[in-house]
Design a protein around this motif. Structure first.
Motif, PDB file in Angstrom:
ATOM      1  N   MET A   1      59.538  33.493  37.356  1.00 27.23           N
ATOM      2  CA  MET A   1      59.672  33.312  38.802  1.00 27.23           C
ATOM      3  C   MET A   1      58.429  32.602  39.323  1.00 27.23           C
ATOM      4  O   MET A   1      57.306  32.986  38.994  1.00 27.23           O
ATOM      5  N   ARG A   2      58.645  31.615  40.136  1.00 28.31           N
ATOM      6  CA  ARG A   2      57.514  30.889  40.700  1.00 28.31           C
ATOM      7  C   ARG A   2      57.051  31.587  41.975  1.00 28.31           C
ATOM      8  O   ARG A   2      57.849  32.000  42.816  1.00 28.31           O
ATOM      9  N   ILE A   3      55.764  31.747  42.091  1.00 26.00           N
ATOM     10  CA  ILE A   3      55.176  32.345  43.299  1.00 26.00           C
ATOM     11  C   ILE A   3      54.234  31.328  43.897  1.00 26.00           C
ATOM     12  O   ILE A   3      53.323  30.826  43.216  1.00 26.00           O
ATOM     13  N   SER A   4      54.472  31.012  45.130  1.00 22.43           N
ATOM     14  CA  SER A   4      53.657  29.968  45.756  1.00 22.43           C
ATOM     15  C   SER A   4      52.229  30.447  45.969  1.00 22.43           C
ATOM     16  O   SER A   4      51.947  31.647  46.029  1.00 22.43           O
ATOM     17  N   THR A   5      51.348  29.501  46.052  1.00 22.01           N
ATOM     18  CA  THR A   5      49.927  29.819  46.278  1.00 22.01           C
ATOM     19  C   THR A   5      49.742  30.551  47.603  1.00 22.01           C
ATOM     20  O   THR A   5      48.967  31.492  47.726  1.00 22.01           O
ATOM     21  N   ASN A   6      50.527  30.103  48.582  1.00 20.34           N
ATOM     22  CA  ASN A   6      50.410  30.727  49.897  1.00 20.34           C
ATOM     23  C   ASN A   6      50.806  32.205  49.837  1.00 20.34           C
ATOM     24  O   ASN A   6      50.167  33.069  50.463  1.00 20.34           O
ATOM     25  N   THR A   7      51.855  32.521  49.059  1.00 21.39           N
ATOM     26  CA  THR A   7      52.299  33.914  48.926  1.00 21.39           C
ATOM     27  C   THR A   7      51.228  34.751  48.240  1.00 21.39           C
ATOM     28  O   THR A   7      50.985  35.903  48.614  1.00 21.39           O
ATOM     29  N   ILE A   8      50.609  34.162  47.225  1.00 17.69           N
ATOM     30  CA  ILE A   8      49.539  34.889  46.520  1.00 17.69           C
ATOM     31  C   ILE A   8      48.392  35.215  47.468  1.00 17.69           C
ATOM     32  O   ILE A   8      47.886  36.339  47.509  1.00 17.69           O
ATOM     33  N   TYR A   9      48.030  34.215  48.274  1.00 17.79           N
ATOM     34  CA  TYR A   9      46.934  34.444  49.234  1.00 17.79           C
ATOM     35  C   TYR A   9      47.319  35.523  50.251  1.00 17.79           C
ATOM     36  O   TYR A   9      46.536  36.421  50.579  1.00 17.79           O
ATOM     37  N   GLN A  10      48.554  35.418  50.755  1.00 16.23           N
ATOM     38  CA  GLN A  10      48.977  36.360  51.802  1.00 16.23           C
ATOM     39  C   GLN A  10      49.053  37.772  51.271  1.00 16.23           C
ATOM     40  O   GLN A  10      48.623  38.729  51.924  1.00 16.23           O
ATOM     41  N   SER A  11      49.585  37.912  50.037  1.00 16.55           N
ATOM     42  CA  SER A  11      49.697  39.229  49.428  1.00 16.55           C
ATOM     43  C   SER A  11      48.322  39.846  49.193  1.00 16.55           C
ATOM     44  O   SER A  11      48.084  41.025  49.485  1.00 16.55           O
TER      45      SER A  11
ATOM     46  N   PHE B   1      41.041  39.353  43.853  1.00 15.98           N
ATOM     47  CA  PHE B   1      41.497  38.307  44.770  1.00 15.98           C
ATOM     48  C   PHE B   1      40.704  37.016  44.581  1.00 15.98           C
ATOM     49  O   PHE B   1      41.257  35.925  44.552  1.00 15.98           O
ATOM     50  N   VAL B   2      39.382  37.165  44.411  1.00 20.18           N
ATOM     51  CA  VAL B   2      38.520  35.993  44.211  1.00 20.18           C
ATOM     52  C   VAL B   2      38.887  35.294  42.910  1.00 20.18           C
ATOM     53  O   VAL B   2      39.026  34.071  42.858  1.00 20.18           O
ATOM     54  N   ALA B   3      39.104  36.103  41.877  1.00 21.75           N
ATOM     55  CA  ALA B   3      39.435  35.514  40.579  1.00 21.75           C
ATOM     56  C   ALA B   3      40.776  34.809  40.636  1.00 21.75           C
ATOM     57  O   ALA B   3      40.941  33.695  40.110  1.00 21.75           O
ATOM     58  N   THR B   4      41.733  35.434  41.291  1.00 23.98           N
ATOM     59  CA  THR B   4      43.077  34.850  41.366  1.00 23.98           C
ATOM     60  C   THR B   4      43.080  33.587  42.207  1.00 23.98           C
ATOM     61  O   THR B   4      43.730  32.604  41.886  1.00 23.98           O
ATOM     62  N   SER B   5      42.332  33.601  43.300  1.00 26.17           N
ATOM     63  CA  SER B   5      42.316  32.448  44.199  1.00 26.17           C
ATOM     64  C   SER B   5      41.647  31.230  43.563  1.00 26.17           C
ATOM     65  O   SER B   5      41.886  30.110  43.968  1.00 26.17           O
ATOM     66  N   ASN B   6      40.805  31.449  42.519  1.00 29.87           N
ATOM     67  CA  ASN B   6      40.128  30.332  41.860  1.00 29.87           C
ATOM     68  C   ASN B   6      40.983  29.682  40.777  1.00 29.87           C
ATOM     69  O   ASN B   6      40.632  28.651  40.212  1.00 29.87           O
TER      70      ASN B   6
END
Length: 301
Positions: free
Chosen positions: A1-11, A289-294
């Protein structure tokens, strides 16, 4: 399943905000010492605390009212103690007046003493309380109860106070209730015997009139004393009732405090443990969150 970057940030942002919110809530709780600081903390507990606080306030109001009632009744008791003493002194004088050896001058002297008793008694009946109200005037608290003709001219309604959720208590007494009705109150009876004592006894007719009048006065004075003692008995019963209700009220107050404490007070040990736990989770979440966002596609190439 694809998860958009925006969804990752919002979550990730939502998770961090929720954790920070939990920590803020715990911080407020530890600062106030209360587990429930707003209805949002625990709606059911908040509603119950509101009910208990309302009941506690009502209980405090009844306590205050009972204190007022107690003060009023004690004021009447003090006044009626003096009234009792005055009537008993009058009774002694009336018994002495029956001494067949007394001369007209000696009876006149007794009449003079009784006039002093009458003035004292009437002064007690027309006295004011600490608020400046006539004690025996019913609702007409600015009206002098007994006028110069010894008639009761005030109100006949007694004041009642709500001293408990189910109990109303009369806390005032009217002049006609305590000192007798017009035409046969203690003052007119006393005035009559004073008149007889000042009337010389010249023959058997005046002697008979004096004897009859004296006997009537002695009986009337006993009735007056009984009326006063009955009033004092009512005061004693009312004060006992107030004591009983005060004990019940004190017990209720403790129960309300205990119930509110159970619902509202914070378990500090648990709260500090939760703060430590939430802080650790928050720090881990921030790092994640920092690791994932990078992470980006370019970093993986």
């Amino acid at each position: 399943m694809r998860i958009s970057t925006n969804t990752i940030y919002q979550s990730g942002t939502n998770q961090l905000m929720n954790l920070q919110g939990d920590l803020n809530k715990l911080s407020i709780q530890t600062a106030t010492g209360k587990r429930v600081n707003s209805p949002a903390d625990d709606p059911v507990a908040a509603a119950r605390i509101l009910e208990l606080n309302t009941a506690k306030d009502q209980n405090a109001n009844y306590t205050s009212t009972r204190k007022t009632a107690e003060t009023l009744l004690q004021t009447y008791e003090a006044n009626l103690t003096s009234v009792t003493d005055a009537i008993q002194s009058i009774q002694s004088s009336l018994i002495a007046a029956g001494n067949g050896s007394y001369t007209d001058a000696e009876r006149a002297k007794l009449a003079n003493e009784l006039q002093g008793n009458l003035d004292t008694l009437k002064g007690l009946a027309n006295t004011k309380d600490s608020q400046g109200n006539y004690m025996y005037s019913g609702y007409a608290t600015t009206t002098v109860p007994f006028d110069t003709n010894n008639d009761y001219v005030a109100n006949t309604t007694r004041t009642q106070l709500q001293i408990d959720v189910q109990s109303k208590l009369p806390v005032t007494f009217t002049g006609d209730q305590v000192f007798g009705a017009n035409g046969s109150n203690v003052f007119t009876n006393l005035q009559n015997i004073i008149g007889l004592l000042n009337t010389p006894i010249t023959d058997s007719t005046t002697q008979a009139t004096f004897n009859t009048g004296l006997a009537t006065s002695i009986d009337s004075m006993q009735d007056s004393l009984d009326r006063v003692l009955n009033t004092r008995s009512e005061i004693g019963s009312s004060l006992n009732l107030i004591d009983t209700l005060n004990s019940t009220g004190d017990s209720l107050d403790l129960q309300y405090d205990a119930s509110i404490s159970t619902l509202q007070d914070l378990d500090y040990a648990q709260a500090l443990s939760d703060i430590s736990k939430k802080t650790t989770i928050l720090q881990a979440a921030q790092k994640a969150f920092v690791a994932t966002s990078n992470i980006s596609l370019f970093s993986l190439i």
